[in-house]
Design an enzyme around this catalytic site. Sequence first.
Site, mmCIF file in Angstrom:
data_model
loop_
_atom_site.group_PDB
_atom_site.id
_atom_site.type_symbol
_atom_site.label_atom_id
_atom_site.label_comp_id
_atom_site.label_asym_id
_atom_site.label_seq_id
_atom_site.Cartn_x
_atom_site.Cartn_y
_atom_site.Cartn_z
ATOM 1 C CE LYS A 7 -2.159 3.563 1.787
ATOM 2 N NZ LYS A 7 -1.659 4.687 2.618
ATOM 3 N N GLY A 10 1.187 8.746 1.503
ATOM 4 C CA GLY A 10 2.012 9.903 1.821
ATOM 5 C C GLY A 10 2.377 10.696 0.586
ATOM 6 N N GLY A 44 -3.766 11.281 -1.139
ATOM 7 C CA GLY A 44 -4.237 12.467 -0.426
ATOM 8 C C GLY A 44 -3.585 13.748 -0.898
ATOM 9 C CG ASP A 161 -3.479 3.065 5.691
ATOM 10 O OD1 ASP A 161 -2.671 2.883 4.759
ATOM 11 O OD2 ASP A 161 -3.321 3.931 6.565
ATOM 12 C CE LYS A 216 0.177 5.588 7.544
ATOM 13 N NZ LYS A 216 -0.348 5.181 6.231
#
Length: 257
Positions: A7, A10, A44, A161, A216
Amino acid sequence: MNPLIIKLGGVLLDSEEALERLFSALVNYRESHQRPLVIVHGGGCVVDELMKGLNLPVKKKNGLRVTPADQIDIITGALAGTANKTLLAWAKKHQIAAVGLFLGDGDSVKVTQLDEELGHVGLAQPGSPKLINSLLENGYLPVVSSIGVTDEGQLMNVNADQAATALAATLGADLILLSDVSGILDGKGQRIAEMTAAKAEQLIEQGIITDGMIVKVNAALDAARTLGRPVDIASWRHAEQLPALFNGMPMGTRILA
């Protein structure tokens, strides 16, 4: 051998250097190992940039992005479009045969609305492994965005996540959550090698684990419980360590069931 889900999150999607390191590590790993790999990604930073450019507010609740009806099309375009195709372009550049998907393709991950107050934010549940297993058997690298769709046809933004966890349960796969940080840090900035639910609860109460890291850690704990095996949270920054990480060597924080 169980597939491995990597995954990505960031600022990785925003950094050409990071993507170069990651895909070089993927090429090295695929050349010397037969283990099938799947990438799941959010994006994001891509969404935030787009929202800023459009002067749209970004609201979060408990670390999850609030997604009003008038924003879901924009977020879908950013995640299933720009972010997904950027990763496919990098795969192409490194001669990796990749296929871009979203959670609804082949009903791979089932999605329902999580909370009306969050708007178009979805809860991910395991779905059908058929499509992705077929792609893996034929040597493809599936690259899956965290956009899903409900049975009623509503597009949903899913925390990446949690999407990766549901897909790992679908495929019986191992899971690594790659992050900007080298793992979960204690109050002194030191990496914690192993994490249990009790330890996580304690650190959340103490305010050491906060905001998006709570989501997370909870996703990783949920994954470890669901899959019955440890889940790793680690950094993508050290490319030379990634092949060993993909092989099961703990490099960040190992979340225990």
